[in-house]
Design a protein around this motif. Structure first.
Motif, mmCIF file in Angstrom:
data_model
loop_
_atom_site.group_PDB
_atom_site.id
_atom_site.type_symbol
_atom_site.label_atom_id
_atom_site.label_comp_id
_atom_site.label_asym_id
_atom_site.label_seq_id
_atom_site.Cartn_x
_atom_site.Cartn_y
_atom_site.Cartn_z
ATOM 1 N N ASP A 244 27.494 46.215 48.732
ATOM 2 C CA ASP A 244 28.950 46.335 48.708
ATOM 3 C C ASP A 244 29.297 47.745 49.166
ATOM 4 O OD1 ASP A 244 31.627 45.498 48.131
ATOM 5 O OD2 ASP A 244 31.564 46.719 46.322
ATOM 6 N N ASP A 295 28.894 43.007 52.665
ATOM 7 C CA ASP A 295 30.285 42.565 52.670
ATOM 8 C C ASP A 295 30.751 42.344 54.108
ATOM 9 O OD1 ASP A 295 32.949 42.104 52.291
ATOM 10 O OD2 ASP A 295 33.393 44.025 51.335
ATOM 11 N N LYS A 317 32.046 34.090 53.469
ATOM 12 C CA LYS A 317 33.276 34.059 52.690
ATOM 13 C C LYS A 317 34.132 32.886 53.120
ATOM 14 C CE LYS A 317 33.683 38.980 51.570
ATOM 15 N NZ LYS A 317 34.572 40.172 51.608
ATOM 16 N N VAL A 322 34.713 33.347 46.037
ATOM 17 C CA VAL A 322 34.469 34.246 44.912
ATOM 18 C C VAL A 322 34.137 33.444 43.660
ATOM 19 C CG1 VAL A 322 35.486 35.962 43.381
ATOM 20 C CG2 VAL A 322 35.893 36.107 45.843
ATOM 21 N N ASP A 366 40.105 43.120 39.325
ATOM 22 C CA ASP A 366 39.604 43.913 40.445
ATOM 23 C C ASP A 366 39.103 45.270 39.956
ATOM 24 O OD1 ASP A 366 38.943 44.556 43.032
ATOM 25 O OD2 ASP A 366 40.945 45.310 43.535
ATOM 26 N N ASN A 369 33.511 45.820 39.616
ATOM 27 C CA ASN A 369 33.088 44.689 40.449
ATOM 28 C C ASN A 369 32.266 45.093 41.672
ATOM 29 O OD1 ASN A 369 35.166 45.922 41.818
ATOM 30 N ND2 ASN A 369 36.335 44.048 42.229
ATOM 31 N N ASP A 373 30.024 42.309 43.049
ATOM 32 C CA ASP A 373 30.230 41.797 44.395
ATOM 33 C C ASP A 373 28.920 41.802 45.181
ATOM 34 O OD1 ASP A 373 32.886 41.307 43.947
ATOM 35 O OD2 ASP A 373 33.622 43.079 44.996
ATOM 36 N N ARG A 376 26.762 38.884 44.303
ATOM 37 C CA ARG A 376 27.352 37.648 44.809
ATOM 38 C C ARG A 376 27.090 37.503 46.302
ATOM 39 N NH1 ARG A 376 32.249 36.878 46.511
ATOM 40 N NH2 ARG A 376 33.027 38.833 45.609
ATOM 41 N N TYR A 377 27.233 38.604 47.056
ATOM 42 C CA TYR A 377 26.929 38.546 48.482
ATOM 43 C C TYR A 377 25.477 38.121 48.705
ATOM 44 C CZ TYR A 377 31.163 41.446 48.887
ATOM 45 O OH TYR A 377 32.432 41.948 48.798
#
Length: 398
Positions: A244, A295, A317, A322, A366, A369, A373, A376-377
């Motif tokens: 990220d 990202d 994405k 998300v 937000d 994170n 993030d 998650r990526y």
């Protein structure tokens, strides 16, 4: 060296100079002057007579994770020339008082070996486990020794708050303070006051937790029951890295993702502001090789990393990605290394948003994170992407 600068201690903290308490719970919201005041109190007490002060946190991988820098800054600010600062301790050269710094998590033998503690200060005590409390309290065993816990509550059942406030212990001092104390003593910068007022008006749920110190509802916590492990098992297989991007305001977060025993292990590689793409590339190239998933909102940075020799792909994405990613991670057996200090902090603070009436929304806040993030990526290719028509994308083809 003569010091003419006054060290102000708000009267609300006056009882910390007394000897009639064993444990002290000092808790509340942001800008309640907790840490700075405790640090001042300890420096004063260490100058009054020989005192061994042990400064603890649940997780401390290095001296930089401790309260060391705060104490050093105050020593310099107030010109306390009787303190000698070393790389890992602080010593008073006149009476022999000293400050030492340790992490509590899975450090039982090292903690038990510390002798002669007069005062223990546990910072960010909301993260301290019941097991660590069981090790700490009998270790601080000198006659008239004391333990100070400073914390912002996370959940209703935080072990330290349950022990000292909800259940209660003999000879416990309780100090509950919030930002109004900073306003009272003229110690709140205007920019912080405006931030507080904005949160109060527009984000009442955040205001209550952040500024009034109210605990989160457990139902708001997005991830639960992660195991914290000491090291990566030898049999674990490195699958990839999640990246990220950050720079001025946010940190760049790089997380290694391992597959092990039917679950995943997360290991923090980097969590730092101000990194150029070249510096990010150097970190990745000097780490064990694996695919990097970054990202996709930063295509220029991804292209630059490729030029530096990094094997990197953009994250996948789309609408609902998300929540789909969160759901996938929630369904897995997850472990995280204890050295992932920032990842652990995000794990404990990664929450669902609420509306003004306190209703939980299916949207993550937000904040906290960057690590979240990144993982998650990295796990995007495990998620059922309808356009690809399969649950898994091969992960060893790069």
């Amino acid at each position: 060296m003569t010091n003419n600068k006054e060290m102000i201690i708000p009267i609300e903290f006056k009882s910390l100079f007394n000897n009639d308490w064993r444990e002290a719970a000092v808790y509340g919201g942001r800008y309640s002057l907790k840490s700075h005041t405790i640090a001042r109190v300890l420096l004063i007490r260490a100058r009054q007579k020989k005192t061994r002060v042990a400064c603890f946190r649940e997780f401390q991988n290095s001296i930089g994770d401790s309260s060391y820098q705060l104490l050093v800054d105050l020593i310099k600010e107030y010109n306390l020339g009787d303190f000698q600062i070393t790389n890992n301790s602080i010593i008073n050269t006149l009476n022999g008082s000293d400050f030492i710094f340790k992490g509590l998590w899975n450090n039982e033998q090292s903690i038990k070996s510390i002798e002669g503690i007069d005062i223990a200060w546990v910072e960010e005590a909301q993260t301290v486990s019941e097991k660590s409390l069981e090790v700490l309290t009998p270790t601080v065993r000198k006659n008239n020794s004391q333990i100070i816990y400073t914390y912002n509550r996370l959940l209703e059942e935080d072990p330290v708050h349950k022990r000292l406030v909800l259940e209660g212990r003999p000879n416990t001092l309780i100090i509950n303070v919030n930002y109004d104390i900073a306003i009272k003593y003229g110690m709140m910068p205007e920019v912080i006051r405006l931030e507080m007022e904005d949160d109060k008006k527009k984000r009442p749920g955040l205001y209550r937790h952040k500024w009034l110190g109210e605990p989160h509802n457990m139902e708001r916590k997005i991830y639960k029951d992660w195991a914290i492990i000491d090291e990566i098992p030898h049999e674990a297989r490195l699958e990839r890295y999640g990246l990220d991007f950050g720079y001025s305001n946010d940190p760049t977060s790089i997380v290694a993702i391992y597959k092990y025993n039917g679950g995943f292990i997360f290991d923090e590689i980097c969590y730092q502001k101000g990194l150029s793409n070249k510096q990010i590339a150097d970190i990745l190239i000097n780490s064990p090789r694996a695919l990097v998933v970054a990202d996709s909102a930063e295509p220029k940075s991804i292209d630059e990393l490729k030029l530096y020799g990094v094997n990197v792909l953009p994250s996948l994405k789309g609408q609902g990605s998300v929540n789909k990613g969160i759901q996938f991670i929630q369904d897995q057996r997850i472990s995280i290394t204890k050295r992932s200090v920032n990842g652990l902090k995000e794990y404990r603070n990664y929450l669902w948003k609420t509306d003004k009436d306190g209703k939980i929304l299916n949207v993550p806040e937000d904040t906290f994170n960057h690590f979240m993030d990144a993982i998650r990526y990295a796990l995007d290719s495990y998620i059922n992407i309808q356009s690809q028509g399969s649950l898994y994308v091969p992960i060893n083809d790069y």
